[in-house]
Write an enzyme that holds these catalytic residues in place. Sequence first.
Site, mmCIF file in Angstrom:
data_model
loop_
_atom_site.group_PDB
_atom_site.id
_atom_site.type_symbol
_atom_site.label_atom_id
_atom_site.label_comp_id
_atom_site.label_asym_id
_atom_site.label_seq_id
_atom_site.Cartn_x
_atom_site.Cartn_y
_atom_site.Cartn_z
ATOM 1 N N ARG A 1 92.551 -53.746 90.599
ATOM 2 C CA ARG A 1 91.347 -54.247 89.927
ATOM 3 C C ARG A 1 91.032 -55.637 90.451
ATOM 4 O O ARG A 1 91.205 -56.632 89.767
ATOM 5 C CB ARG A 1 91.561 -54.199 88.422
ATOM 6 C CG ARG A 1 91.684 -52.744 88.001
ATOM 7 C CD ARG A 1 91.638 -52.552 86.561
ATOM 8 N NE ARG A 1 90.525 -51.698 86.197
ATOM 9 C CZ ARG A 1 90.328 -51.256 84.975
ATOM 10 N NH1 ARG A 1 91.124 -51.606 84.009
ATOM 11 N NH2 ARG A 1 89.306 -50.480 84.717
ATOM 12 N N SER B 1 86.758 -47.877 85.672
ATOM 13 C CA SER B 1 85.749 -48.676 84.982
ATOM 14 C C SER B 1 84.425 -47.933 84.870
ATOM 15 O O SER B 1 83.789 -47.958 83.812
ATOM 16 C CB SER B 1 85.510 -50.000 85.701
ATOM 17 O OG SER B 1 86.628 -50.820 85.562
ATOM 18 N N ASP C 1 86.011 -48.718 91.670
ATOM 19 C CA ASP C 1 86.775 -48.637 90.423
ATOM 20 C C ASP C 1 86.255 -47.510 89.518
ATOM 21 O O ASP C 1 85.397 -47.710 88.655
ATOM 22 C CB ASP C 1 86.684 -50.004 89.724
ATOM 23 C CG ASP C 1 87.564 -50.100 88.502
ATOM 24 O OD1 ASP C 1 88.111 -49.066 88.061
ATOM 25 O OD2 ASP C 1 87.689 -51.213 87.961
ATOM 26 N N TYR D 1 95.386 -55.997 82.284
ATOM 27 C CA TYR D 1 95.718 -55.048 81.212
ATOM 28 C C TYR D 1 96.498 -55.743 80.103
ATOM 29 O O TYR D 1 97.240 -56.696 80.355
ATOM 30 C CB TYR D 1 96.567 -53.892 81.762
ATOM 31 C CG TYR D 1 95.822 -52.988 82.704
ATOM 32 C CD1 TYR D 1 94.747 -52.226 82.252
ATOM 33 C CD2 TYR D 1 96.172 -52.878 84.040
ATOM 34 C CE1 TYR D 1 94.056 -51.390 83.101
ATOM 35 C CE2 TYR D 1 95.486 -52.045 84.906
ATOM 36 C CZ TYR D 1 94.428 -51.301 84.435
ATOM 37 O OH TYR D 1 93.743 -50.471 85.275
ATOM 38 N N GLN E 1 85.902 -53.533 93.161
ATOM 39 C CA GLN E 1 85.037 -53.198 92.019
ATOM 40 C C GLN E 1 84.171 -51.968 92.272
ATOM 41 O O GLN E 1 84.001 -51.131 91.403
ATOM 42 C CB GLN E 1 84.166 -54.388 91.660
ATOM 43 C CG GLN E 1 84.863 -55.292 90.663
ATOM 44 C CD GLN E 1 84.036 -56.486 90.256
ATOM 45 O OE1 GLN E 1 82.887 -56.617 90.665
ATOM 46 N NE2 GLN E 1 84.613 -57.345 89.459
HETATM 47 P P1 NAD Z 1 92.481 -50.469 79.000
HETATM 48 O O1 NAD Z 1 91.670 -49.210 79.013
HETATM 49 O O2 NAD Z 1 93.882 -50.449 79.511
HETATM 50 O O3 NAD Z 1 92.543 -51.019 77.488
HETATM 51 C C1 NAD Z 1 91.396 -51.102 76.683
HETATM 52 C C2 NAD Z 1 91.491 -52.339 75.812
HETATM 53 O O4 NAD Z 1 92.463 -52.132 74.785
HETATM 54 C C3 NAD Z 1 91.919 -53.602 76.545
HETATM 55 O O5 NAD Z 1 90.916 -54.581 76.406
HETATM 56 C C4 NAD Z 1 93.214 -54.011 75.850
HETATM 57 O O6 NAD Z 1 93.381 -55.409 75.782
HETATM 58 C C5 NAD Z 1 93.005 -53.403 74.487
HETATM 59 N N1 NAD Z 1 94.204 -53.247 73.638
HETATM 60 C C6 NAD Z 1 95.467 -52.878 73.962
HETATM 61 N N2 NAD Z 1 96.251 -52.876 72.881
HETATM 62 C C7 NAD Z 1 95.477 -53.231 71.827
HETATM 63 C C8 NAD Z 1 95.715 -53.411 70.444
HETATM 64 N N3 NAD Z 1 96.925 -53.239 69.903
HETATM 65 N N4 NAD Z 1 94.664 -53.779 69.665
HETATM 66 C C9 NAD Z 1 93.432 -53.992 70.175
HETATM 67 N N5 NAD Z 1 93.159 -53.845 71.479
HETATM 68 C C10 NAD Z 1 94.167 -53.481 72.295
HETATM 69 O O7 NAD Z 1 91.733 -51.629 79.756
HETATM 70 P P2 NAD Z 1 90.405 -51.620 80.610
HETATM 71 O O8 NAD Z 1 89.253 -51.548 79.707
HETATM 72 O O9 NAD Z 1 90.493 -50.590 81.676
HETATM 73 O O10 NAD Z 1 90.482 -53.035 81.316
HETATM 74 C C11 NAD Z 1 90.987 -54.151 80.678
HETATM 75 C C12 NAD Z 1 90.567 -55.398 81.427
HETATM 76 O O11 NAD Z 1 90.860 -55.300 82.835
HETATM 77 C C13 NAD Z 1 89.076 -55.704 81.410
HETATM 78 O O12 NAD Z 1 88.598 -56.210 80.239
HETATM 79 C C14 NAD Z 1 89.014 -56.695 82.557
HETATM 80 O O13 NAD Z 1 89.421 -57.962 82.136
HETATM 81 C C15 NAD Z 1 90.020 -56.159 83.520
HETATM 82 N N6 NAD Z 1 89.296 -55.441 84.599
HETATM 83 C C16 NAD Z 1 89.119 -56.089 85.782
HETATM 84 C C17 NAD Z 1 88.431 -55.455 86.803
HETATM 85 C C18 NAD Z 1 88.217 -56.126 88.122
HETATM 86 O O14 NAD Z 1 88.508 -57.272 88.247
HETATM 87 N N7 NAD Z 1 87.741 -55.426 89.120
HETATM 88 C C19 NAD Z 1 87.915 -54.177 86.639
HETATM 89 C C20 NAD Z 1 88.107 -53.548 85.404
HETATM 90 C C21 NAD Z 1 88.805 -54.194 84.406
#
Ligand code: NAD
Length: 382
Positions: free
Chosen positions: A123, A134, A131, A229, A128
């Site tokens: 990520r 996402s 991805d 994550y 991006q």
């Molecule tokens: P994910 O699907 O693994 O998790 C979803 C959400 O659940 C996350 O925000 C996590 O913090 C939250 N979570 C976990 N345990 C929890 C709990 N007990 N209570 C409440 N929330 C909880 O994550 P995702 O959506 O695939 O991605 C997370 C982060 O990764 C994004 O917000 C971003 O910062 C980063 N990301 C970066 C890129 C990039 O740079 N290219 C791309 C995608 C995502």
Amino acid sequence: MSIIGFVKEHAENERRCSILPINVKAYIKLGATILVESGIGKSINITDSEYTDEGATVETDRASLLAKADFLMSIHALEKVDLEKTKTTVCCMSFLDPFNALEHIKWLQQSGRSALSVEMIPRSSRCQKMDALSSQASLAGYVMVAKAMSILPRIFPMMMTPAGTLKPSKVFVIGAGVAGLQAIATAKRLGAAVIAYDTREVVAEQVRSLGAKFLAIDIGETGQTDQGYAKALTPEQIEIQQQAQAECISSSDVVITTAQLFGRKPPLLIKKDVIAKMKPGSVIVDMAAENGGNVEGSVAGSIVTVEGVTVIGTGNWASEVALDASQMYANNLQALLLEFWDTETKKIVLNLEDDILQTALITHNGELINSTIKALLTQESV
Ligand code: NAD
């Protein structure tokens, strides 16, 4: 010249596909040979001739396509029965769910076939456009709100009419990652009063920038991995979270849970005693139902009633908006393949030094490449 094959999806209720005619055009321009399985776009109303018009060869015999391709692209991982018909040098690219497919990965390795898992693409800013996690999660966030809205016996926005004033529905989103943020934005656009919670504090600002409130819960030290994550909470922290969010849940019309821990079982965040305090007819959408669930009583693939509350665990959310989901997924794959396209030889060249392949490639030429999966499999065989 690389031969790239795109197969029809066989998974139940899957309407998405991995290529649109516009992608064929781009691949042909590069000099690739494109094979698509007949009927690949049928569920999104794209005919075979739209693919041939752009230069693809449509194969009516799946086995023949499987036997010819150097690269095989799909959404869901191909099953062994299909893989046995491929060249042993083939490289398959799809979602692979590698942490839950260790036996399958062992077979891929032993048979010499290469597999790239799109969920393991790093990520980073460079990645991006590739991805797929996402792109599909973002659509899932939208679909979950639409599903909740279609079942809730209320409207989302406030409405002041001569027949009385309707208060806005209250939506609580747990987990504000890619899917959660899209759910928040969608519910806000529809006029709901939205509150959200995530263990990663960095997210609070993003939630507020969408016009939603962030529920502050002090659960002590939390954090995130270098990939962004969430880190797993301790059982004590989970309990604090469960208690602190209970009041917000019981006063909500809709709760959408999207909390995931990459490569692990999602945390159980809402128990039945809290569901019982919600108003009858309220709706919970559990995005994690397929992997174990954030919500007690949710059933993967189904809509059930728990303590008078509708709990939606249908999953495969992006497939509900299959045309847009296919477009985004197909573009993710195209960006990935372009990254490794050699213009001189008109071939895809997998340079194993590349950090994308170091993590996303799971097996290659009889070797395990991704170090985490390699460690898991080596540990298993000790
Ligand atoms: P994910 O699907 O693994 O998790 C979803 C959400 O659940 C996350 O925000 C996590 O913090 C939250 N979570 C976990 N345990 C929890 C709990 N007990 N209570 C409440 N929330 C909880 O994550 P995702 O959506 O695939 O991605 C997370 C982060 O990764 C994004 O917000 C971003 O910062 C980063 N990301 C970066 C890129 C990039 O740079 N290219 C791309 C995608 C995502």
